[in-house]
Design a protein around this motif. Structure first.
Motif, PDB file in Angstrom:
ATOM      1  N   SER A 138       0.865  -1.175   0.000  1.00 37.98           N
ATOM      2  CA  SER A 138       0.000   0.000   0.000  1.00 37.98           C
ATOM      3  C   SER A 138       0.899   1.221   0.000  1.00 37.98           C
ATOM      4  CB  SER A 138      -0.900   0.021   1.239  1.00 37.98           C
ATOM      5  OG  SER A 138      -1.757  -1.094   1.236  1.00 37.98           O
ATOM      6  N   PHE A 190       0.999   5.385   0.053  1.00 34.38           N
ATOM      7  CA  PHE A 190       0.242   6.591   0.324  1.00 34.38           C
ATOM      8  C   PHE A 190       0.724   7.673  -0.634  1.00 34.38           C
ATOM      9  CE2 PHE A 190      -0.038   3.929   3.948  1.00 34.38           C
ATOM     10  CZ  PHE A 190      -1.341   4.080   4.379  1.00 34.38           C
ATOM     11  N   PHE A 205      -5.185  12.725   0.019  1.00 33.59           N
ATOM     12  CA  PHE A 205      -4.268  11.647  -0.311  1.00 33.59           C
ATOM     13  C   PHE A 205      -5.043  10.421  -0.771  1.00 33.59           C
ATOM     14  CE2 PHE A 205      -5.402  10.722   4.023  1.00 33.59           C
ATOM     15  CZ  PHE A 205      -5.433   9.348   4.092  1.00 33.59           C
ATOM     16  N   ILE A 219      -4.717   5.933  -1.229  1.00 32.23           N
ATOM     17  CA  ILE A 219      -4.008   4.708  -0.889  1.00 32.23           C
ATOM     18  C   ILE A 219      -4.021   3.837  -2.136  1.00 32.23           C
ATOM     19  CG2 ILE A 219      -3.883   2.667   0.575  1.00 32.23           C
ATOM     20  CD1 ILE A 219      -5.514   4.260   2.672  1.00 32.23           C
TER      21      ILE A 219
END
Length: 143
Positions: free
Chosen positions: A7, A9, A42, A44
């Motif tokens: 993952s 960011f 943001f 993910i």
């Protein structure tokens, strides 16, 4: 089998996804599956790649926040209601699905979904006991 997922960011600004893709491509890292969940500021980016360790290293070197966790790639019947059977098995085993997304491609009339369960080992056991196929990392990473 459990599959490593990374993952990443990413800031929700133009060019960020392109930059991540370029970094991975420049380092011969191939993406097999992806999902993007965003908020105002943001996102993910969840990825299945052929070399998760290397992907983490090269992205961290470029100051990205990267985490690894395990997911399950389940093979489901590609028909209306096919996914329901898998979800019912997980629910009966008291396994919650945190999120899921589709895997690119299909396998002989079956679809593949990537599932992030709250208990990956319990999910694998329940699926196996109910004869639901899961993909091996070598199938996903295309090594």
């Amino acid at each position: 089998m459990l599959i490593k997922q990374i993952s990443v960011f990413v800031e929700n600004v133009p060019g960020q996804l392109s930059e991540v893709s370029k970094i991975l491509g420049d380092n011969s890292i191939d993406m097999s599956a992806l999902s993007l969940a965003d908020t105002t500021e943001f996102g993910i980016l969840r990825l299945i790649v052929n070399d998760p360790e290397k992907a983490c290293d090269v992205l961290r070197a470029q100051n990205y926040i990267v985490k690894q966790n395990y997911v399950v790639a389940a093979v489901v019947d590609d028909r209306p209601g096919g996914l329901t059977g898998v979800l019912d098995i997980l629910a009966a085993a008291n396994v919650a699905v945190e999120y899921m997304y589709a895997f690119v491609g299909s396998r002989d009339g079956h679809a593949v979904v990537v599932i992030r369960p709250d208990n990956a080992e319990a999910a694998l056991k329940a699926l196996d006991e109910n004869h639901i196929s899961t993909l091996d990392p070598k199938d996903i990473y295309r090594l």
